[in-house]
Design a protein around this motif. Structure first.
Motif, mmCIF file in Angstrom:
data_model
loop_
_atom_site.group_PDB
_atom_site.id
_atom_site.type_symbol
_atom_site.label_atom_id
_atom_site.label_comp_id
_atom_site.label_asym_id
_atom_site.label_seq_id
_atom_site.Cartn_x
_atom_site.Cartn_y
_atom_site.Cartn_z
ATOM 1 N N MET A 109 0.849 -1.193 0.000
ATOM 2 C CA MET A 109 0.000 0.000 0.000
ATOM 3 C C MET A 109 0.891 1.252 0.000
ATOM 4 O O MET A 109 1.897 1.303 0.696
ATOM 5 C CB MET A 109 -0.893 -0.023 1.242
ATOM 6 C CG MET A 109 -1.890 1.075 1.258
ATOM 7 S SD MET A 109 -3.125 0.701 2.496
ATOM 8 C CE MET A 109 -3.845 2.266 2.630
ATOM 9 N N HIS A 110 0.525 2.228 -0.775
ATOM 10 C CA HIS A 110 1.350 3.426 -0.890
ATOM 11 C C HIS A 110 1.051 4.413 0.242
ATOM 12 O O HIS A 110 -0.033 4.431 0.807
ATOM 13 C CB HIS A 110 1.153 4.095 -2.256
ATOM 14 C CG HIS A 110 -0.228 4.646 -2.457
ATOM 15 N ND1 HIS A 110 -0.587 5.866 -1.976
ATOM 16 C CD2 HIS A 110 -1.326 4.146 -3.076
ATOM 17 C CE1 HIS A 110 -1.854 6.103 -2.287
ATOM 18 N NE2 HIS A 110 -2.324 5.070 -2.951
ATOM 19 N N GLN A 111 2.069 5.203 0.552
ATOM 20 C CA GLN A 111 1.934 6.234 1.573
ATOM 21 C C GLN A 111 1.241 7.452 0.954
ATOM 22 O O GLN A 111 1.585 7.844 -0.162
ATOM 23 C CB GLN A 111 3.320 6.662 2.061
ATOM 24 C CG GLN A 111 4.080 5.590 2.790
ATOM 25 C CD GLN A 111 3.663 5.524 4.239
ATOM 26 O OE1 GLN A 111 3.244 6.499 4.812
ATOM 27 N NE2 GLN A 111 3.753 4.329 4.812
ATOM 28 N N PRO A 112 0.313 8.079 1.657
ATOM 29 C CA PRO A 112 -0.289 9.300 1.105
ATOM 30 C C PRO A 112 0.753 10.420 1.045
ATOM 31 O O PRO A 112 1.698 10.436 1.831
ATOM 32 C CB PRO A 112 -1.399 9.630 2.105
ATOM 33 C CG PRO A 112 -1.060 8.898 3.353
ATOM 34 C CD PRO A 112 -0.206 7.715 2.960
#
Length: 158
Positions: A1-4
């Protein structure tokens, strides 16, 4: 999951403020019905600030392409606000400078700029505002130094 992505970093905040300042300035220039476009106003202000300067340097300062800046300068020259002349250091280049006729218009643009900066400052205390301006100048100078170093050495110094 990518970091905002954090939209409150100094870079994003500065870009947002610059975008909002520009939009407010352009809106006020339009509302003032000065007989020039916002692009012409920005160009004229940059010539007054840095001139006489070469057309290609003006294109860099304004963020306009070479063809666009030529068109804007054609309009300002036709209105008698700027004068172009051959650069004595490079006869292929043109130098641009403001004329006396631009003085009243520049005063109106300065007043609009003051209004926009007052919106930006809001109720920030004077001492805090001066500190903020000092930090912005230092940050700008840091980038200018890095840019100059890159141009002269081919690499950014660390």
């Amino acid at each position: 999951m990518h970091q905002p992505i954090d939209s409150d970093t100094s870079s994003f905040l500065l870009l947002d403020i610059a975008r909002l300042l520009r939009a407010e300035f352009e809106s006020r220039v339009d509302d003032a019905a000065l007989g020039i476009t916002p692009s012409e106003a920005r160009t004229l202000a940059n010539v007054a600030r840095f001139g006489p300067l070469r057309q290609n340097d003006l294109a860099d300062l304004t963020g306009l392409g070479a063809m666009s800046v030529t068109s804007v300068l054609d309009n300002l020259e036709a209105a008698g606000m700027v004068r172009r002349s051959v650069d004595p250091k490079d006869r292929r280049a043109k130098l641009v400078q403001v004329t006396e006729k631009a003085t009243p218009l520049l005063a109106k643009l300065r007043a609009i700029g003051n209004e926009v900066r007052a919106v930006t400052r809001g109720d920030i205390p004077a001492d805090d505002w001066q500190s903020f301006r000092g930090m912005l100048k230092t940050a700008r100078d840091n980038h200018l130094t890095a840019y100059r170093n890159k141009r002269t050495t081919g690499a950014v110094s660390t």
